[in-house]
Design a protein around this motif. Sequence first.
Motif, PDB file in Angstrom:
ATOM      1  N   ASP A 105       0.832  -1.208   0.000  1.00 50.68           N
ATOM      2  CA  ASP A 105       0.000   0.000   0.000  1.00 50.68           C
ATOM      3  C   ASP A 105       0.868   1.261   0.000  1.00 50.68           C
ATOM      4  O   ASP A 105       0.543   2.251  -0.647  1.00 50.68           O
ATOM      5  CB  ASP A 105      -0.962   0.001   1.190  1.00 50.68           C
ATOM      6  CG  ASP A 105      -0.228  -0.056   2.520  1.00 50.68           C
ATOM      7  OD1 ASP A 105       0.882  -0.623   2.565  1.00 50.68           O
ATOM      8  OD2 ASP A 105      -0.751   0.484   3.506  1.00 50.68           O
ATOM      9  N   GLY A 108       2.040   1.929  -3.322  1.00 45.97           N
ATOM     10  CA  GLY A 108       0.942   2.293  -4.206  1.00 45.97           C
ATOM     11  C   GLY A 108       0.394   3.678  -3.922  1.00 45.97           C
ATOM     12  O   GLY A 108      -0.446   4.174  -4.662  1.00 45.97           O
ATOM     13  N   ASP A 109       0.862   4.290  -2.843  1.00 46.18           N
ATOM     14  CA  ASP A 109       0.369   5.615  -2.429  1.00 46.18           C
ATOM     15  C   ASP A 109       1.234   6.693  -3.073  1.00 46.18           C
ATOM     16  O   ASP A 109       2.376   6.918  -2.678  1.00 46.18           O
ATOM     17  CB  ASP A 109       0.421   5.689  -0.901  1.00 46.18           C
ATOM     18  CG  ASP A 109      -0.048   7.042  -0.372  1.00 46.18           C
ATOM     19  OD1 ASP A 109      -0.037   8.038  -1.128  1.00 46.18           O
ATOM     20  OD2 ASP A 109      -0.428   7.101   0.802  1.00 46.18           O
TER      21      ASP A 109
ATOM     22  N   TYR B 131      -9.262   3.696  -7.021  1.00 45.01           N
ATOM     23  CA  TYR B 131      -7.997   3.023  -7.314  1.00 45.01           C
ATOM     24  C   TYR B 131      -7.760   2.947  -8.828  1.00 45.01           C
ATOM     25  O   TYR B 131      -8.714   2.854  -9.591  1.00 45.01           O
ATOM     26  CB  TYR B 131      -7.990   1.573  -6.824  1.00 45.01           C
ATOM     27  CG  TYR B 131      -8.217   1.387  -5.354  1.00 45.01           C
ATOM     28  CD1 TYR B 131      -7.158   1.445  -4.448  1.00 45.01           C
ATOM     29  CD2 TYR B 131      -9.497   1.130  -4.861  1.00 45.01           C
ATOM     30  CE1 TYR B 131      -7.373   1.260  -3.093  1.00 45.01           C
ATOM     31  CE2 TYR B 131      -9.715   0.944  -3.506  1.00 45.01           C
ATOM     32  CZ  TYR B 131      -8.648   1.003  -2.620  1.00 45.01           C
ATOM     33  OH  TYR B 131      -8.863   0.823  -1.294  1.00 45.01           O
ATOM     34  N   TYR B 144       1.032   3.960 -12.809  1.00 44.72           N
ATOM     35  CA  TYR B 144       1.600   4.976 -11.925  1.00 44.72           C
ATOM     36  C   TYR B 144       1.498   6.367 -12.536  1.00 44.72           C
ATOM     37  O   TYR B 144       1.226   7.330 -11.838  1.00 44.72           O
ATOM     38  CB  TYR B 144       3.039   4.632 -11.550  1.00 44.72           C
ATOM     39  CG  TYR B 144       3.064   3.773 -10.314  1.00 44.72           C
ATOM     40  CD1 TYR B 144       3.063   4.353  -9.060  1.00 44.72           C
ATOM     41  CD2 TYR B 144       3.012   2.396 -10.409  1.00 44.72           C
ATOM     42  CE1 TYR B 144       3.026   3.591  -7.922  1.00 44.72           C
ATOM     43  CE2 TYR B 144       2.978   1.605  -9.274  1.00 44.72           C
ATOM     44  CZ  TYR B 144       2.995   2.208  -8.035  1.00 44.72           C
ATOM     45  OH  TYR B 144       2.943   1.449  -6.909  1.00 44.72           O
ATOM     46  N   PRO B 153      -4.501   5.619  -5.178  1.00 42.89           N
ATOM     47  CA  PRO B 153      -3.529   4.533  -5.070  1.00 42.89           C
ATOM     48  C   PRO B 153      -3.520   3.608  -6.289  1.00 42.89           C
ATOM     49  O   PRO B 153      -4.523   3.443  -6.967  1.00 42.89           O
ATOM     50  CB  PRO B 153      -3.980   3.752  -3.834  1.00 42.89           C
ATOM     51  CG  PRO B 153      -4.892   4.658  -3.097  1.00 42.89           C
ATOM     52  CD  PRO B 153      -5.531   5.545  -4.125  1.00 42.89           C
ATOM     53  N   SER B 190      -5.781  -5.235  -0.574  1.00 41.84           N
ATOM     54  CA  SER B 190      -5.385  -4.163  -1.487  1.00 41.84           C
ATOM     55  C   SER B 190      -6.540  -3.240  -1.887  1.00 41.84           C
ATOM     56  O   SER B 190      -6.334  -2.085  -2.206  1.00 41.84           O
ATOM     57  CB  SER B 190      -4.727  -4.747  -2.730  1.00 41.84           C
ATOM     58  OG  SER B 190      -5.644  -5.574  -3.395  1.00 41.84           O
TER      59      SER B 190
END
Lengths: 270, 270
Positions: A105, A108-109, B131, B144, B153, B190
């Motif tokens: 996480d 992923g932040d 997400y 990303y 995220p 997740s």
Amino acid sequence: MRRSERLVAMTDYFKENPYTHISLPFFVKWFGAAKSSISEDLDIIDAMFEQLGIGRLQTSAGAAGGVRYIPDYDMELSKEKIDEIIELLEDPQRILPGGYVYMSDLLGDLKQLRIIGKMFGAAFKAYDVDYVVTVATKGIPLAYAVADVLRVPVVIIRRDPKVTEGSTVSINYVSGSSRKIQTMVLSKRSIKENSNVILLDDFMKAGGTIHGMVSLMNEFNATVKGIGVLAEAEDDEEDRRVDDYISLLKFQEVNEREGRIQVARGNYFE
Amino acid sequence: MRRSERLVAMTDYFKENPYTHISLPFFVKWFGAAKSSISEDLDIIDAMFEQLGIGRLQTSAGAAGGVRYIPDYDMELSKEKIDEIIELLEDPQRILPGGYVYMSDLLGDLKQLRIIGKMFGAAFKAYDVDYVVTVATKGIPLAYAVADVLRVPVVIIRRDPKVTEGSTVSINYVSGSSRKIQTMVLSKRSIKENSNVILLDDFMKAGGTIHGMVSLMNEFNATVKGIGVLAEAEDDEEDRRVDDYISLLKFQEVNEREGRIQVARGNYFE
């Protein structure tokens, strides 16, 4: 265009194009302003960037003169931010069976990841790097965050060859902790000969993976200018096969039975 | 602090914190300036951001009033930039045995990747996403880059479970082109229940992988609000198992024998 408007546009431009040489005539033409006005704008931006702790503008004089934004990230700010990350990581609910720690996480932040990227960007800013190299899968976000600051390409080593990579170079290496033989594969066209690289990974125990990456870089005649790991395991320090690296975090203790994680600042802060 | 200095600091702050609600008192306190001055600053920044085609500031009045930066990426600029990418991709040297096309360098080039991220960010800006979800390995950079703009995220689906992910949910699916059974694995922790997600991948042929991702999202009771692929293969359109998606590029022809690649703008530009 007025100064106030130019300052907004130029700040945006520098942030989008770090490490990029920009000639003064480029700004003169864009804004229809005198060179002296642009120079004053640059002084204002430079002073403010310094005050914000986010880097400096580097100006060069002469015919090929211009300006480059070299990002930085203030050490005091870095300490404050890494302590916030440590607090997040010391949550006992992160402990997984086998004493592993859930960190996906965090990687992923985007807010945290950008800060981590800025820290490594600051650590490696003097290294004159051609590529940031990582190994799939967990290291990829980290590598992109750092490459976004250093503004160089990312190269991803894979565990298995894939047809869309073209011809590849592969090496076998011994994983430090499990002593298993593993493979790393890299596309031949991904790195030019005699390049300078930085190696990045999310986690280092005995250092077998990083050691394998160094060997693979040798096959490409690349020079490893720096190694960065987000976190290292402190108790593996003695057996470690890599000794010149930068870490942002150190896992000092992961006690599965008592549900306790202890994390400290990495060697970057020493 | 003078207006010129505030404008540099605020531009930096908005660019670092897109989609984040910022109260006016925060700026008032930071700069020691009157609320009316801050409001004028915001007007200048908003007008300039609009002119640059990089988004708008969204202000809300009242007790909980404040401002949010919603990034955008101008359609005319997008067309210009995608045509530059198409030119890069149409280089015959990219053709790999089997008619595949080498694209790893594009996904490793931060400048191009950021632009691609901004295009998807603009495409999905009204979707209220929790997400951005992708599948290892090639989709990760793309995810990303988009998450950096939408500031949510990233969640990475893996092909194989890993101990550092904790407990996982896995599904089997049939790959559209090769008809092979494959597996996707995602850590249970997740994604929160009832989330809104965007799915992203680098390349879509028959759409089997995306279809698998949709099935996996169902297991998490997540709503797929949008699907984005960097490139699609035009000749697989008929057999496609996914029909509501956004593509930036279309591979119209990859002729290995004659060394010819033909790429067009994707459906985002239609």
